[in-house]
Design an enzyme around this catalytic site. Sequence first.
Site, PDB file in Angstrom:
ATOM      1  N   HIS A 127       0.861  -1.180   0.000  1.00  0.00           N
ATOM      2  CA  HIS A 127       0.000   0.000   0.000  1.00  0.00           C
ATOM      3  C   HIS A 127       0.902   1.235   0.000  1.00  0.00           C
ATOM      4  CE1 HIS A 127      -3.695  -2.111   0.165  1.00  0.00           C
ATOM      5  NE2 HIS A 127      -3.557  -2.580   1.393  1.00  0.00           N
ATOM      6  N   SER A 128       0.295   2.407  -0.157  1.00  0.00           N
ATOM      7  CA  SER A 128       1.117   3.610  -0.282  1.00  0.00           C
ATOM      8  C   SER A 128       1.992   3.817   0.951  1.00  0.00           C
ATOM      9  CB  SER A 128       0.254   4.839  -0.549  1.00  0.00           C
ATOM     10  OG  SER A 128      -0.709   5.020   0.452  1.00  0.00           O
ATOM     11  N   GLU A 129       1.491   3.462   2.139  1.00  0.00           N
ATOM     12  CA  GLU A 129       2.342   3.473   3.330  1.00  0.00           C
ATOM     13  C   GLU A 129       1.990   2.326   4.266  1.00  0.00           C
ATOM     14  OE1 GLU A 129       3.808   7.426   2.196  1.00  0.00           O
ATOM     15  OE2 GLU A 129       1.744   6.735   2.288  1.00  0.00           O
ATOM     16  N   THR A 130       3.022   1.862   4.964  1.00  0.00           N
ATOM     17  CA  THR A 130       2.853   0.950   6.091  1.00  0.00           C
ATOM     18  C   THR A 130       3.478   1.615   7.302  1.00  0.00           C
ATOM     19  OG1 THR A 130       2.884  -1.025   4.695  1.00  0.00           O
ATOM     20  CG2 THR A 130       3.384  -1.326   7.024  1.00  0.00           C
TER      21      THR A 130
ATOM     22  N   HIS B  12      -2.252   9.721   6.535  1.00  0.00           N
ATOM     23  CA  HIS B  12      -3.259   8.661   6.608  1.00  0.00           C
ATOM     24  C   HIS B  12      -2.773   7.467   7.412  1.00  0.00           C
ATOM     25  CE1 HIS B  12      -1.178   6.421   3.384  1.00  0.00           C
ATOM     26  NE2 HIS B  12      -1.941   5.396   3.707  1.00  0.00           N
TER      27      HIS B  12
END
Length: 269
Positions: free
Chosen positions: A42-45, A75
């Site tokens: 995903h875009s960030e973890t 987010h």
Amino acid sequence: MRIRIVDAFTDRPFAGNPAGVLLLDAFPDDDRLQRVALEVNHSETAFAHRLPAGGEADWALRWFTPATEVAMCGHATLATAHVLHTTRAHEGPVRFTTRSGVLTATPREDGTITLDFPTAPLTPVQTPAGVAEALGAEPRTVLDTGPDIGDLLVEVADEKTVRGLAPDLRALAAHSERGVIATARAEDTARGYDYVSRCFFPNVGIDEDPVTGSAHTALAPFWSERLGRPDLTGLQASSRSGRVRTELRGERTLLSGHAVTVIDGELLV
């Protein structure tokens, strides 16, 4: 490691921006964190661990895209605070120590969580040669968002233009550290938002981010000055879409939204 996937800046699953969240006893080496983030994809973890009581923060927090560690992520911070609150791993406001200083997340009675982030310093710049062609729209205003964000903030003609963008991401990557935030005033504020945006971050492995909290630390001062109000709502018009309520407080910006846990599982390796 227990791992959760949380959709942030939305009150329904399969919308907003998904983030991986792992609560740890301590941070393993950076290579392992990066490999997990790549696997989550995903875009960030977000990775967090509890700190000793009595310090300036309650938890340490780091964020990784599939390609690199980043200095700020809204987010995934919202998602982490949501996990701490819903699992009762932490009660009340939580203070995170991060690469961007101490960030606070406060759960509200309406089910939202409010993040306290530094306001991005905006500096007007000349439109770089090639940006209009790469973005696919003529900029009205272009601003640098400072080192923590690392984007160009580009105002375009209208909401229809923002929604219709199909940028050349390879060309766009040459014009900023992280990417480009494209924005315009809302066509109809009766729909419940004041401005729209889309965010393209090819330099950190994210073609288009679904909903970007950090970008709203730049969008909030930009639109608050133009619209004459500190309290606004931004719609990020990606395919998943999400809303961020912003409140400008000088050098700090409050970002508020909901979050939903959609997956709760275990990392086996």
